[in-house]
Enzyme design. Structure first.
Site, PDB file in Angstrom:
ATOM      1  N   SER A   1      30.431  -8.835  92.166  1.00 41.12           N
ATOM      2  CA  SER A   1      29.288  -8.940  91.015  1.00 41.12           C
ATOM      3  C   SER A   1      28.490  -9.453  90.642  1.00 41.12           C
ATOM      4  O   SER A   1      27.706  -9.667  89.260  1.00 41.12           O
ATOM      5  CB  SER A   1      31.298  -9.622  89.799  1.00 41.12           C
TER       6      SER A   1
ATOM      7  N   LYS B   1      25.866  -7.431  88.845  1.00 38.74           N
ATOM      8  CA  LYS B   1      25.758  -7.180  87.698  1.00 38.74           C
ATOM      9  C   LYS B   1      24.489  -8.587  86.918  1.00 38.74           C
ATOM     10  O   LYS B   1      24.090  -7.819  86.134  1.00 38.74           O
ATOM     11  CB  LYS B   1      26.912  -7.884  86.603  1.00 38.74           C
TER      12      LYS B   1
ATOM     13  N   TYR C   1      28.213   1.762  89.910  1.00 42.69           N
ATOM     14  CA  TYR C   1      29.344   0.917  89.125  1.00 42.69           C
ATOM     15  C   TYR C   1      29.408   0.463  90.368  1.00 42.69           C
ATOM     16  O   TYR C   1      29.259  -1.125  90.952  1.00 42.69           O
ATOM     17  CB  TYR C   1      29.989   0.760  88.120  1.00 42.69           C
TER      18      TYR C   1
ATOM     19  N   TYR D   1      33.674 -15.476  84.261  1.00 43.17           N
ATOM     20  CA  TYR D   1      34.794 -15.288  83.682  1.00 43.17           C
ATOM     21  C   TYR D   1      35.848 -15.721  83.126  1.00 43.17           C
ATOM     22  O   TYR D   1      34.784 -16.713  81.549  1.00 43.17           O
ATOM     23  CB  TYR D   1      35.709 -14.485  84.605  1.00 43.17           C
TER      24      TYR D   1
ATOM     25  N   VAL E   1      33.913 -11.192  93.926  1.00 42.03           N
ATOM     26  CA  VAL E   1      34.819 -11.544  94.640  1.00 42.03           C
ATOM     27  C   VAL E   1      35.008 -11.128  96.018  1.00 42.03           C
ATOM     28  O   VAL E   1      35.428 -11.140  97.102  1.00 42.03           O
ATOM     29  CB  VAL E   1      35.873  -9.668  93.872  1.00 42.03           C
TER      30      VAL E   1
HETATM   31  N1  GLN Z   1      33.556  -4.465  92.587  1.00 40.16           N
HETATM   32  C1  GLN Z   1      34.948  -5.630  91.853  1.00 40.16           C
HETATM   33  C2  GLN Z   1      35.980  -4.937  90.754  1.00 40.16           C
HETATM   34  O1  GLN Z   1      35.372  -4.078  89.872  1.00 40.16           O
HETATM   35  C3  GLN Z   1      33.548  -5.984  91.286  1.00 40.16           C
HETATM   36  C4  GLN Z   1      34.400  -7.659  90.308  1.00 40.16           C
HETATM   37  C5  GLN Z   1      33.836  -9.137  90.876  1.00 40.16           C
HETATM   38  O2  GLN Z   1      33.042  -8.977  91.934  1.00 40.16           O
HETATM   39  N2  GLN Z   1      34.661 -10.081  90.191  1.00 40.16           N
HETATM   40  O3  GLN Z   1      36.973  -4.939  90.973  1.00 40.16           O
END
Ligand code: GLN
Length: 305
Positions: free
Chosen positions: A63, A66, A189, A241, A259
């Site tokens: 993430s 992002k 994505y 989050y 993650v």
């Molecule tokens: N690629 C992971 C997902 O779509 C990204 C989530 C994350 O890093 N929090 O669940």
């Protein structure tokens, strides 16, 4: 300030935490990460850098990508993004479907999965089949390192187990907030999430966010000062989050987690930081990485407050 000594102290302090928490397993390829790994890199705007631990080991940035997607979208679409993705903290897990249903398919912010999927849709509409290449080019330019690339085995693993992301994308498509076919949007994505980097490259890649959008070492302008303010504000309020409030409370710096176990942070006008430790807390953020940043803020006094 003696940053080398501070990093050594932090490494000693977090050692008992390594292995606590759990590595992500819902993306099977992430499950093989070693929960005892730790690395931290500081990249100062003056050009000096400091590293400790496994700072040459690449990992999946997940993430954290992002940030780059939203930067590109801000450069291209500016305020028009707001009709499709909001800028409010969600107070919910990154892959939650609930809020999306009662908020008519408009994600709360671009740093939770549905928000980044809409941004991926916007970039897919603009760049078409060149989407992946354009995003990786942008990350390489920000990192000043052409070796940063995607890990195809991670992308494939995520693709074949991405049930929730398919659910999110289909739900938003039903509300008219995804314009392209779901498969191509998720392809963009998933591949972005699979970008791999080490902490040295990652800290370097966001240095411009600590310097009003311009890389202080190459003088390349990646973002306007106004948009840089917005990215940092979103990192502070939404970057972790449903633990974003706690991250702001304990660390007091803009940050974004993934993650894969990475976290990036900016100390505006001073430096960018990347930390890596793949065992996660219950919110999906690096457990030891979060603690390392808390100690860093405590030992150095660096905070935006
Ligand atoms: N690629 C992971 C997902 O779509 C990204 C989530 C994350 O890093 N929090 O669940």
């Amino acid at each position: 300030m003696n940053y080398s000594a501070i990093l050594e102290q932090i490494q000693t302090d977090v050692a008992p935490l390594l292995g606590q928490g759990k590595v992500a397993t819902y993306i099977p390829a992430l499950a093989c990460a070693d929960p005892h790994d730790f690395a931290m890199s500081l990249q100062l705007v003056s050009g000096e850098s400091y590293h400790i631990g496994l700072h040459n080991k690449t990992f999946s940035i997940q993430s954290i990508s992002k940030i780059f997607m939203y930067e590109m979208a801000l450069n291209l679409f500016e305020e028009s993004i707001l009709g499709r993705v909001n800028v409010e903290p969600s107070g919910n897990p990154f892959n939650s479907l609930i809020q999306l249903e009662y908020e008519n398919g408009i994600p709360r912010n671009p740093f939770i999965n549905p928000g980044a999927i809409v941004i991926a849709d916007m970039l897919t509409s603009y760049f078409k089949e060149k989407s992946l290449r354009s995003i990786i080019d942008f990350v390489q330019i920000c990192a000043n390192d052409a070796s940063v690339s995607m890990d195809e085995s991670i992308a494939e693993s995520e693709h074949s187990n991405g049930y929730r992301n398919y659910a999110l994308a289909n739900l938003m498509k039903s509300f008219g907030n995804i314009k392209n076919d779901v498969e191509s949007v998720l392809n963009t994505y998933f591949n972005c999430c699979s970008i791999a980097a080490n902490t040295a490259q990652l800290a370097r890649s966001i240095l411009h966010l600590a310097h009003q959008g311009t890389d202080p070492l190459t003088s390349l302008k990646h973002l306007s000062p106004e948009h840089t303010k917005r990215i940092n504000a979103l990192m502070l309020t939404c970057g972790h989050y449903d633990a974003s409030g706690e991250f702001a409370y304990r660390i007091g710096l803009p940050g974004k987690s993934g993650v894969g176990g990475g976290i990036v942070t900016t100390v505006p006008s001073i430096m960018s930081i990347a930390v890596y430790s793949p065992a996660l807390n219950k919110h999906g953020n690096s457990l030891a990485g979060t603690k390392a940043l808390e100690l860093f803020s405590k030992y150095t006094g660096h905070s935006i407050f």
